[in-house]
Design a protein around this motif. Structure first.
Motif, PDB file in Angstrom:
ATOM      1  N   ILE A   1      11.253  -0.510   6.071  1.00 22.64           N
ATOM      2  CA  ILE A   1      10.401  -1.658   5.727  1.00 22.64           C
ATOM      3  C   ILE A   1      10.274  -1.814   4.204  1.00 22.64           C
ATOM      4  CG2 ILE A   1       9.165  -1.613   7.921  1.00 22.64           C
ATOM      5  CD1 ILE A   1       6.738  -0.466   6.346  1.00 22.64           C
TER       6      ILE A   1
ATOM      7  N   SER B   1      -9.650   4.823   2.553  1.00 26.17           N
ATOM      8  CA  SER B   1     -10.690   5.867   2.651  1.00 26.17           C
ATOM      9  C   SER B   1     -11.489   6.037   1.376  1.00 26.17           C
ATOM     10  CB  SER B   1     -10.059   7.228   2.976  1.00 26.17           C
ATOM     11  OG  SER B   1      -9.131   7.110   4.001  1.00 26.17           O
TER      12      SER B   1
ATOM     13  N   ASP C   1       2.453  -3.789  -3.048  1.00 24.78           N
ATOM     14  CA  ASP C   1       2.908  -5.194  -2.929  1.00 24.78           C
ATOM     15  C   ASP C   1       1.916  -6.218  -3.484  1.00 24.78           C
ATOM     16  OD1 ASP C   1       4.957  -3.986  -1.574  1.00 24.78           O
ATOM     17  OD2 ASP C   1       4.355  -4.675   0.412  1.00 24.78           O
TER      18      ASP C   1
ATOM     19  N   THR D   1      -0.074  -0.286   0.762  1.00 24.91           N
ATOM     20  CA  THR D   1       0.575  -1.600   0.780  1.00 24.91           C
ATOM     21  C   THR D   1      -0.067  -2.518  -0.254  1.00 24.91           C
ATOM     22  OG1 THR D   1       1.290  -1.368   3.058  1.00 24.91           O
ATOM     23  CG2 THR D   1       1.020  -3.630   2.257  1.00 24.91           C
TER      24      THR D   1
ATOM     25  N   GLU E   1      -0.300  -5.545   9.360  1.00 28.43           N
ATOM     26  CA  GLU E   1       0.885  -5.803   8.521  1.00 28.43           C
ATOM     27  C   GLU E   1       1.299  -4.569   7.730  1.00 28.43           C
ATOM     28  OE1 GLU E   1       2.194  -9.149   6.302  1.00 28.43           O
ATOM     29  OE2 GLU E   1       0.954 -10.545   7.433  1.00 28.43           O
TER      30      GLU E   1
ATOM     31  N   VAL F   1     -10.354   6.999   7.389  1.00 27.81           N
ATOM     32  CA  VAL F   1     -11.015   5.971   8.191  1.00 27.81           C
ATOM     33  C   VAL F   1     -10.814   6.263   9.686  1.00 27.81           C
ATOM     34  CG1 VAL F   1     -11.045   3.495   8.703  1.00 27.81           C
ATOM     35  CG2 VAL F   1     -10.649   4.297   6.347  1.00 27.81           C
TER      36      VAL F   1
ATOM     37  N   ARG G   1      -9.968   2.821  -3.145  1.00 29.29           N
ATOM     38  CA  ARG G   1      -9.128   2.783  -4.352  1.00 29.29           C
ATOM     39  C   ARG G   1      -8.596   1.388  -4.646  1.00 29.29           C
ATOM     40  NH1 ARG G   1      -4.199   5.792  -3.728  1.00 29.29           N
ATOM     41  NH2 ARG G   1      -4.460   5.876  -1.469  1.00 29.29           N
TER      42      ARG G   1
ATOM     43  N   SER H   1      -0.577   5.700  12.632  1.00 28.95           N
ATOM     44  CA  SER H   1      -1.930   6.088  13.077  1.00 28.95           C
ATOM     45  C   SER H   1      -2.444   5.117  14.142  1.00 28.95           C
ATOM     46  CB  SER H   1      -2.910   6.065  11.909  1.00 28.95           C
ATOM     47  OG  SER H   1      -2.575   7.030  10.976  1.00 28.95           O
TER      48      SER H   1
ATOM     49  N   THR I   1       2.480   4.301   7.359  1.00 29.64           N
ATOM     50  CA  THR I   1       1.516   5.360   7.678  1.00 29.64           C
ATOM     51  C   THR I   1       0.421   4.805   8.585  1.00 29.64           C
ATOM     52  OG1 THR I   1       1.961   6.263   5.496  1.00 29.64           O
ATOM     53  CG2 THR I   1       0.027   7.122   6.625  1.00 29.64           C
ATOM     54  N   LEU I   2      -0.121   3.656   8.210  1.00 32.08           N
ATOM     55  CA  LEU I   2      -1.161   3.038   9.038  1.00 32.08           C
ATOM     56  C   LEU I   2      -0.575   2.619  10.389  1.00 32.08           C
ATOM     57  CD1 LEU I   2      -4.086   2.118   9.266  1.00 32.08           C
ATOM     58  CD2 LEU I   2      -3.412  -0.065   8.251  1.00 32.08           C
TER      59      LEU I   2
ATOM     60  N   ALA J   1       8.770  -6.707   8.988  1.00 31.92           N
ATOM     61  CA  ALA J   1      10.190  -7.004   8.804  1.00 31.92           C
ATOM     62  C   ALA J   1      10.873  -5.714   8.419  1.00 31.92           C
ATOM     63  CB  ALA J   1      10.363  -8.038   7.695  1.00 31.92           C
TER      64      ALA J   1
END
Ligand SMILES: NC(=O)c1ccc[n+]([C@@H]2O[C@H](COP(=O)([O-])OP(=O)(O)OC[C@H]3O[C@@H](n4cnc5c(N)ncnc54)[C@H](OP(=O)(O)O)[C@@H]3O)[C@@H](O)[C@H]2O)c1
Length: 224
Positions: A17, A79, A55, A51, A152, A132, A82, A160, A156-157, A10
């Motif tokens: 976002i 990666s 969130d 995220t 979702e 990753v 964390r 990639s 950044t993801l 969204a």
């Protein structure tokens, strides 16, 4: 082989976002129901570690009628492993896989955190050196019977994944807000492409309104 990947997000009219302070409550109620219908249809749902930290999502199907087995497998791209152990994503509502990178694998698996995650039933998959390797991860998920995967975010993801040619479809809710801010996350951040020619081409195949929100659905056109 890889899962069929649908990016769902969204965003505000200006492509954000989240706001600069991380507020990301964008969709209206009907759109949230649409998102949960989609979660119910797919085998897996994937997010980046930032995220999870920002969130603390559950990533389960809870806005519509659903059974526990309707929840997709949750995957965190993380990666350095964390993910906070008390995150809602590690609850027992659904299976969770943390995808880490090989450089951090040894230190992690000899520590207490790995043992504690394992007690919660969380699985791990390691690929890539410092980050990753998303292609290997897709191959692994397909072999785990995840044939359809919802992506979702975050920004950044998303970048990639699209840069690697791993997204097949994009479903976007455009909400009637403008929030601005050069620090606010957009739908795709990452390093970006230099020229429009390098940009990923899309084909709009559906659009409709859900109250004040506009839903746009695109196929990602593969580069020949
Ligand atoms: N409106 C929406 O629909 C929506 C949906 C989701 C998120 N969001 C918002 O998006 C924001 C977070 O986005 P973000 O861009 O900061 O983070 P993100 O995409 O959630 O996570 C990015 C992190 O994933 C890890 N990663 C590991 N391997 C990777 C790879 N190959 N490629 C890319 N990332 C990899 C990296 O951290 P490591 O190197 O430490 O692993 C990277 O910093 C939050 O504000 C959230 O609210 C909004």
């Amino acid at each position: 082989m890889k899962p069929y990947v649908i990016l769902n997000a969204a965003m505000t009219l200006d492509g954000k976002i989240a706001t600069k302070t991380g507020s990301s409550n964008i969709s209206g109620e009907k759109d949230l129901k649409r998102v949960h219908e989609l979660r119910k249809e797919v085998d897996g749902i994937m997010v980046g570690i930032n995220t999870v930290i920002a969130d603390n999502p559950r990533l389960t199907v809870h806005k519509i009628n659903a059974n526990p087995e309707d929840n997709p497998v949750r995957i965190v791209v993380d990666s350095k492993c964390r993910t906070p152990i008390a995150s809602r994503i590690t609850n027992n509502d659904a299976k969770t896989i943390i995808a880490g990178a090989n450089s951090y694998k040894y230190d992690f698996i000899v520590g207490d955190r790995y043992a504690n995650f394992t007690k919660l039933g969380v699985d791990f998959f390691f690929s890539g050196n410092k980050q990753v390797d998303l292609n290997s991860l897709m191959d692994y998920l397909y072999k785990q019977d995840i044939k359809t995967l919802m992506l979702e975010g975050g920004s950044t993801l998303n970048f990639s994944m699209i840069k690697e040619g791993l997204i097949d479809e994009i479903r976007i809710c455009v909400a009637p807000f403008v929030v601005g801010g050069r620090e606010s996350h957009t739908l795709f951040d990452g390093e970006g492409f230099d020229t429009m020619d390098e940009g990923v081409r899309l084909e709009l195949f559906d659009s409709f309104k859900l109250d004040d929100d506009l839903i746009l659905q695109y196929k990602v056109l593969k580069k020949i």
